[in-house]
Design a protein around this motif. Sequence first.
Motif, PDB file in Angstrom:
ATOM      1  N   SER A   1       2.666  -3.305   9.250  1.00  0.00           N
ATOM      2  CA  SER A   1       1.573  -3.002  10.423  1.00  0.00           C
ATOM      3  C   SER A   1       1.875  -1.560  10.691  1.00  0.00           C
ATOM      4  O   SER A   1       2.590  -0.594  10.240  1.00  0.00           O
ATOM      5  N   ALA A   2       1.173  -1.277  11.883  1.00  0.00           N
ATOM      6  CA  ALA A   2       0.845   0.180  11.956  1.00  0.00           C
ATOM      7  C   ALA A   2       2.271   0.786  12.755  1.00  0.00           C
ATOM      8  O   ALA A   2       2.758   1.921  12.304  1.00  0.00           O
ATOM      9  N   ALA A   3       3.134  -0.086  13.315  1.00  0.00           N
ATOM     10  CA  ALA A   3       4.377   0.386  13.760  1.00  0.00           C
ATOM     11  C   ALA A   3       5.270   0.538  12.487  1.00  0.00           C
ATOM     12  O   ALA A   3       6.217   1.533  12.384  1.00  0.00           O
ATOM     13  N   GLN A   4       5.162  -0.415  11.787  1.00  0.00           N
ATOM     14  CA  GLN A   4       6.047  -0.392  10.489  1.00  0.00           C
ATOM     15  C   GLN A   4       5.825   1.068   9.661  1.00  0.00           C
ATOM     16  O   GLN A   4       6.544   1.434   9.050  1.00  0.00           O
ATOM     17  N   GLY A   5       4.557   1.234   9.436  1.00  0.00           N
ATOM     18  CA  GLY A   5       4.023   2.459   8.752  1.00  0.00           C
ATOM     19  C   GLY A   5       4.546   3.732   9.537  1.00  0.00           C
ATOM     20  O   GLY A   5       4.895   4.505   8.620  1.00  0.00           O
ATOM     21  N   LYS A   6       4.512   3.775  10.782  1.00  0.00           N
ATOM     22  CA  LYS A   6       5.113   4.864  11.561  1.00  0.00           C
ATOM     23  C   LYS A   6       6.552   4.980  11.262  1.00  0.00           C
ATOM     24  O   LYS A   6       7.228   5.983  11.105  1.00  0.00           O
ATOM     25  N   MET A   7       7.272   3.921  11.050  1.00  0.00           N
ATOM     26  CA  MET A   7       8.593   3.666  10.765  1.00  0.00           C
ATOM     27  C   MET A   7       9.109   4.381   9.595  1.00  0.00           C
ATOM     28  O   MET A   7       9.775   5.213   9.284  1.00  0.00           O
ATOM     29  N   LEU A   8       8.166   3.917   8.407  1.00  0.00           N
ATOM     30  CA  LEU A   8       8.162   4.518   7.189  1.00  0.00           C
ATOM     31  C   LEU A   8       8.029   5.941   7.187  1.00  0.00           C
ATOM     32  O   LEU A   8       8.702   6.861   6.470  1.00  0.00           O
ATOM     33  N   PHE A   9       6.966   6.584   7.843  1.00  0.00           N
ATOM     34  CA  PHE A   9       6.915   7.889   7.880  1.00  0.00           C
ATOM     35  C   PHE A   9       8.067   8.666   8.489  1.00  0.00           C
ATOM     36  O   PHE A   9       8.382   9.721   8.008  1.00  0.00           O
ATOM     37  N   LEU A  10       8.715   8.100   9.563  1.00  0.00           N
ATOM     38  CA  LEU A  10       9.773   8.696  10.314  1.00  0.00           C
ATOM     39  C   LEU A  10      10.779   8.483   9.395  1.00  0.00           C
ATOM     40  O   LEU A  10      11.544   9.673   9.243  1.00  0.00           O
ATOM     41  N   LEU A  11      11.266   7.475   8.690  1.00  0.00           N
ATOM     42  CA  LEU A  11      12.212   7.502   7.789  1.00  0.00           C
ATOM     43  C   LEU A  11      12.123   8.516   6.728  1.00  0.00           C
ATOM     44  O   LEU A  11      13.145   8.975   6.210  1.00  0.00           O
TER      45      LEU A  11
END
Length: 218
Positions: free
Chosen positions: A41-51
């Motif tokens: 999902s978009a929120a999960q994609g942003k989580m990967l980016f931040l991690l």
Amino acid sequence: MAAGWQAVDDYIAGKLLGDDEALAAALAHNAAQGLPPIDVSAAQGKMLFLLAQMAGAKRILEVGTLGGYSTIWLARALPAGGALVTLELEAHHAAVARANLERAGVADKVDIRVGPAAESLAAMAPGAPFDFVFIDADKQNNALYVDEAIRLGRSGTTIIVDNVVREGGVLDANSGDERIAGTRALFDRLSADPRLDATAIQTVGAKGWDGFVLARVR
């Protein structure tokens, strides 16, 4: 999937992510080319980016490219001079991903390798280690992919494995689903491997009830 889960994901995306033409175009292109809608999902994609940014990742390994949606998120997390290697079984998926990466302006950071991921990984000699690994491919080989991530990583490498709850199916020791059997084998490996510190988090949202493993190489 509960309607509320999707609504909350939409709220999060609206408040914290905003519109992104390149990512939206990637999803539209994937659909037009017949790829399954199984991206993060978009929120999960942003989580990967931040991690990946929190890990200070300069070299990223992704197992499972699909149409490159998560690849775009991860490539954007790289600093100048950073590099991402992503592995994809299907040549058609890889071609779609290349077009999406070009449109997003990150193709110069990404090396897409086509073929069975186990073979691609076995052909990779340890060298400059990967700082961050995202595993989202065939679940039957998850334990093998984690072993390879450790071999190709270093002390401190972050490893993320997606789809490890499978709507609770991970609890079924007698499941005939190879994906669930592979996920259970992953948990067995993680629990017995002294090289890793690991946990798993359940998630609900646009992608239903699932979860991910977060691990760090000691």
